[in-house]
Design a protein around this motif. Structure first.
Motif, PDB file in Angstrom:
ATOM      1  N   TRP A   1       0.862  -1.178   0.000  1.00 19.29           N
ATOM      2  CA  TRP A   1       0.000   0.000   0.000  1.00 19.29           C
ATOM      3  C   TRP A   1       0.892   1.219   0.000  1.00 19.29           C
ATOM      4  O   TRP A   1       1.696   1.398   0.911  1.00 19.29           O
ATOM      5  N   ARG A   2       0.794   2.034  -1.055  1.00 20.28           N
ATOM      6  CA  ARG A   2       1.661   3.209  -1.222  1.00 20.28           C
ATOM      7  C   ARG A   2       3.123   2.825  -1.053  1.00 20.28           C
ATOM      8  O   ARG A   2       3.895   3.502  -0.363  1.00 20.28           O
ATOM      9  N   GLY A   3       3.475   1.685  -1.635  1.00 20.89           N
ATOM     10  CA  GLY A   3       4.858   1.251  -1.666  1.00 20.89           C
ATOM     11  C   GLY A   3       5.324   0.450  -0.465  1.00 20.89           C
ATOM     12  O   GLY A   3       6.368  -0.184  -0.524  1.00 20.89           O
ATOM     13  N   ALA A   4       4.564   0.484   0.624  1.00 19.42           N
ATOM     14  CA  ALA A   4       4.989  -0.231   1.834  1.00 19.42           C
ATOM     15  C   ALA A   4       4.285  -1.582   1.921  1.00 19.42           C
ATOM     16  O   ALA A   4       3.068  -1.671   1.711  1.00 19.42           O
ATOM     17  N   GLN A   5       5.068  -2.614   2.193  1.00 24.57           N
ATOM     18  CA  GLN A   5       4.484  -3.945   2.294  1.00 24.57           C
ATOM     19  C   GLN A   5       3.579  -4.050   3.520  1.00 24.57           C
ATOM     20  O   GLN A   5       3.899  -3.541   4.594  1.00 24.57           O
ATOM     21  N   VAL A   6       2.428  -4.673   3.332  1.00 27.05           N
ATOM     22  CA  VAL A   6       1.456  -4.849   4.403  1.00 27.05           C
ATOM     23  C   VAL A   6       1.241  -6.346   4.600  1.00 27.05           C
ATOM     24  O   VAL A   6       0.998  -7.082   3.633  1.00 27.05           O
ATOM     25  N   ALA A   7       1.359  -6.802   5.849  1.00 26.08           N
ATOM     26  CA  ALA A   7       1.173  -8.225   6.137  1.00 26.08           C
ATOM     27  C   ALA A   7      -0.317  -8.554   6.159  1.00 26.08           C
ATOM     28  O   ALA A   7      -1.087  -7.916   6.884  1.00 26.08           O
ATOM     29  N   VAL A   8      -0.711  -9.514   5.342  1.00 27.87           N
ATOM     30  CA  VAL A   8      -2.107  -9.958   5.347  1.00 27.87           C
ATOM     31  C   VAL A   8      -2.130 -11.476   5.513  1.00 27.87           C
ATOM     32  O   VAL A   8      -1.154 -12.156   5.203  1.00 27.87           O
ATOM     33  N   THR A   9      -3.249 -11.979   6.001  1.00 29.84           N
ATOM     34  CA  THR A   9      -3.379 -13.423   6.159  1.00 29.84           C
ATOM     35  C   THR A   9      -3.631 -14.035   4.775  1.00 29.84           C
ATOM     36  O   THR A   9      -4.029 -13.333   3.843  1.00 29.84           O
ATOM     37  N   PRO A  10      -3.439 -15.363   4.615  1.00 25.42           N
ATOM     38  CA  PRO A  10      -3.679 -15.990   3.314  1.00 25.42           C
ATOM     39  C   PRO A  10      -5.088 -15.719   2.773  1.00 25.42           C
ATOM     40  O   PRO A  10      -5.266 -15.454   1.583  1.00 25.42           O
ATOM     41  N   LYS A  11      -6.078 -15.769   3.630  1.00 24.96           N
ATOM     42  CA  LYS A  11      -7.459 -15.566   3.172  1.00 24.96           C
ATOM     43  C   LYS A  11      -7.717 -14.101   2.821  1.00 24.96           C
ATOM     44  O   LYS A  11      -8.443 -13.793   1.887  1.00 24.96           O
ATOM     45  N   GLU A  12      -7.136 -13.194   3.610  1.00 23.10           N
ATOM     46  CA  GLU A  12      -7.249 -11.772   3.276  1.00 23.10           C
ATOM     47  C   GLU A  12      -6.613 -11.515   1.914  1.00 23.10           C
ATOM     48  O   GLU A  12      -7.146 -10.769   1.099  1.00 23.10           O
ATOM     49  N   TYR A  13      -5.477 -12.180   1.679  1.00 22.69           N
ATOM     50  CA  TYR A  13      -4.824 -12.030   0.374  1.00 22.69           C
ATOM     51  C   TYR A  13      -5.745 -12.514  -0.744  1.00 22.69           C
ATOM     52  O   TYR A  13      -5.929 -11.835  -1.755  1.00 22.69           O
ATOM     53  N   ASP A  14      -6.309 -13.706  -0.561  1.00 23.54           N
ATOM     54  CA  ASP A  14      -7.190 -14.272  -1.595  1.00 23.54           C
ATOM     55  C   ASP A  14      -8.337 -13.319  -1.920  1.00 23.54           C
ATOM     56  O   ASP A  14      -8.667 -13.099  -3.086  1.00 23.54           O
ATOM     57  N   LEU A  15      -8.942 -12.777  -0.881  1.00 18.86           N
ATOM     58  CA  LEU A  15     -10.081 -11.881  -1.060  1.00 18.86           C
ATOM     59  C   LEU A  15      -9.654 -10.599  -1.780  1.00 18.86           C
ATOM     60  O   LEU A  15     -10.295 -10.162  -2.746  1.00 18.86           O
ATOM     61  N   LEU A  16      -8.541 -10.025  -1.330  1.00 23.53           N
ATOM     62  CA  LEU A  16      -8.053  -8.780  -1.923  1.00 23.53           C
ATOM     63  C   LEU A  16      -7.650  -8.988  -3.388  1.00 23.53           C
ATOM     64  O   LEU A  16      -8.004  -8.184  -4.262  1.00 23.53           O
ATOM     65  N   ALA A  17      -6.938 -10.087  -3.660  1.00 23.32           N
ATOM     66  CA  ALA A  17      -6.498 -10.364  -5.030  1.00 23.32           C
ATOM     67  C   ALA A  17      -7.702 -10.569  -5.939  1.00 23.32           C
ATOM     68  O   ALA A  17      -7.714 -10.138  -7.102  1.00 23.32           O
ATOM     69  N   TYR A  18      -8.729 -11.206  -5.402  1.00 20.25           N
ATOM     70  CA  TYR A  18      -9.942 -11.456  -6.180  1.00 20.25           C
ATOM     71  C   TYR A  18     -10.621 -10.135  -6.540  1.00 20.25           C
ATOM     72  O   TYR A  18     -10.986  -9.895  -7.689  1.00 20.25           O
ATOM     73  N   LEU A  19     -10.772  -9.254  -5.544  1.00 20.93           N
ATOM     74  CA  LEU A  19     -11.415  -7.959  -5.790  1.00 20.93           C
ATOM     75  C   LEU A  19     -10.552  -7.077  -6.701  1.00 20.93           C
ATOM     76  O   LEU A  19     -11.066  -6.377  -7.571  1.00 20.93           O
ATOM     77  N   ALA A  20      -9.230  -7.137  -6.508  1.00 20.80           N
ATOM     78  CA  ALA A  20      -8.318  -6.279  -7.270  1.00 20.80           C
ATOM     79  C   ALA A  20      -8.229  -6.695  -8.731  1.00 20.80           C
ATOM     80  O   ALA A  20      -7.858  -5.896  -9.586  1.00 20.80           O
ATOM     81  N   ALA A  21      -8.573  -7.949  -9.017  1.00 21.22           N
ATOM     82  CA  ALA A  21      -8.510  -8.426 -10.398  1.00 21.22           C
ATOM     83  C   ALA A  21      -9.595  -7.760 -11.250  1.00 21.22           C
ATOM     84  O   ALA A  21      -9.505  -7.746 -12.480  1.00 21.22           O
ATOM     85  N   ASP A  22     -10.608  -7.226 -10.598  1.00 22.29           N
ATOM     86  CA  ASP A  22     -11.713  -6.612 -11.334  1.00 22.29           C
ATOM     87  C   ASP A  22     -12.149  -5.346 -10.581  1.00 22.29           C
ATOM     88  O   ASP A  22     -13.261  -5.275 -10.055  1.00 22.29           O
ATOM     89  N   PRO A  23     -11.276  -4.348 -10.524  1.00 21.26           N
ATOM     90  CA  PRO A  23     -11.547  -3.186  -9.683  1.00 21.26           C
ATOM     91  C   PRO A  23     -12.801  -2.439 -10.130  1.00 21.26           C
ATOM     92  O   PRO A  23     -13.058  -2.312 -11.324  1.00 21.26           O
ATOM     93  N   GLY A  24     -13.559  -1.992  -9.148  1.00 17.71           N
ATOM     94  CA  GLY A  24     -14.765  -1.232  -9.452  1.00 17.71           C
ATOM     95  C   GLY A  24     -16.001  -2.096  -9.625  1.00 17.71           C
ATOM     96  O   GLY A  24     -17.119  -1.615  -9.484  1.00 17.71           O
ATOM     97  N   ALA A  25     -15.803  -3.383  -9.919  1.00 18.63           N
ATOM     98  CA  ALA A  25     -16.946  -4.267 -10.147  1.00 18.63           C
ATOM     99  C   ALA A  25     -17.528  -4.723  -8.809  1.00 18.63           C
ATOM    100  O   ALA A  25     -16.787  -5.046  -7.888  1.00 18.63           O
ATOM    101  N   VAL A  26     -18.845  -4.740  -8.721  1.00 15.76           N
ATOM    102  CA  VAL A  26     -19.502  -5.199  -7.506  1.00 15.76           C
ATOM    103  C   VAL A  26     -19.523  -6.723  -7.500  1.00 15.76           C
ATOM    104  O   VAL A  26     -19.903  -7.361  -8.479  1.00 15.76           O
ATOM    105  N   LYS A  27     -19.046  -7.289  -6.392  1.00 14.42           N
ATOM    106  CA  LYS A  27     -19.051  -8.743  -6.228  1.00 14.42           C
ATOM    107  C   LYS A  27     -20.048  -9.107  -5.134  1.00 14.42           C
ATOM    108  O   LYS A  27     -19.950  -8.592  -4.008  1.00 14.42           O
ATOM    109  N   GLY A  28     -20.969  -9.946  -5.469  1.00 16.67           N
ATOM    110  CA  GLY A  28     -21.998 -10.354  -4.504  1.00 16.67           C
ATOM    111  C   GLY A  28     -21.421 -11.201  -3.388  1.00 16.67           C
ATOM    112  O   GLY A  28     -20.373 -11.840  -3.543  1.00 16.67           O
TER     113      GLY A  28
END
Ligand code: CA
Length: 236
Positions: free
Chosen positions: A155-182
């Motif tokens: 985030w703004r160049g600084a590494q942020v520690a996230v859990t594996p599941k938080e990563y999965d969720l974030l990567a999923y949302l980031a793959a399609d930014p702006g799109a609403v996911k149910g």
């Protein structure tokens, strides 16, 4: 160095770059791989590997006469997202973590069985085929960077520690930014398709990501779900 291209006119053949300085290994290996339907370019040095044209996968022997194999691996990775399988004779020195940090996708230890090698090649090609069109594995959405290779979040160049599941969720949302996911879609795709419990866990993960990254990064879309909002340069 020798560049040998087999079946250069064959369309759709998977092109392999085999980097191997030992001719007693390289020759039969090339023969076998060509029999398997691959197009094989053979080079015997690290310099040759770095000078070769684009291929679909690199099979890289670590013990090369001119350059350190690890350097070749790192150089290749810096230039391209081509899948790399490292071949090493030094099982005792093999540090899987280091190899993966250098950008290798997999490794085999000499002496290896030919069938095993072919299975590894096909597995790596399958695993990476969806990524080959992107020049890097970095997903950048505003101030957020998701590195799919190392599963790192910045985030703004600084590494942020996230859990594996938080990563999965974030990567999923980031793959399609702006799109609403149910909510159901998120539970199905990020958690488990057989998930039947409360979706409360989804809210908990979203709350944690907001806290770690930015309160407005993941927007709640009432009675529907969530979407990732590209944020750029605003106050943290
Ligand atoms: Ca060697």
């Amino acid at each position: 160095m020798c560049h040998i291209r087999s079946h250069p006119c064959e369309p759709d053949a998977v092109r392999l770059l085999v980097v191997e300085d030992d001719p007693t290994i390289a020759a039969p290996l090339r023969e076998g791989l060509v029999r398997e339907g691959f197009e094989v370019e053979l080079v015997a040095t690290g310099a040759g590997a770095l000078a070769a044209g684009p291929v679909d996968l690199v099979l890289l022997d670590l013990g090369l006469p001119d350059l350190e194999g690890r350097v070749v691996c790192q150089e290749l990775r810096a230039r391209t997202s081509v899948p790399i399988i490292v071949v090493t004779a030094r099982a005792d020195e093999l540090d899987r973590v280091v190899l993966l940090e250098l950008g290798a996708d997999d490794y085999v230890v000499k002496p290896f069985g030919f069938r095993e090698l072919v299975a590894r090649i096909r597995a790596v090609l399958r695993r990476t085929s969806g990524q080959r069109t992107t020049p890097t594995d970095l997903v950048e959405v505003g101030d957020l960077t998701v590195d799919r290779r190392s599963r790192a979040v910045r985030w703004r160049g600084a590494q942020v520690a996230v859990t594996p599941k938080e990563y999965d969720l974030l990567a999923y949302l980031a793959a399609d930014p702006g799109a609403v996911k149910g909510r159901e879609q998120l539970m199905h795709d990020v958690w488990d398709e057989n998930w039947w419990g409360s979706t409360k866990t989804l809210d908990v993960h979203v709350a944690s990501l907001r806290k770690k990254l930015h309160p407005d990064l993941i927007e709640t879309v009432r009675s529907v779900g969530y979407r990732l909002v590209p944020l750029d340069g605003g106050p943290a």
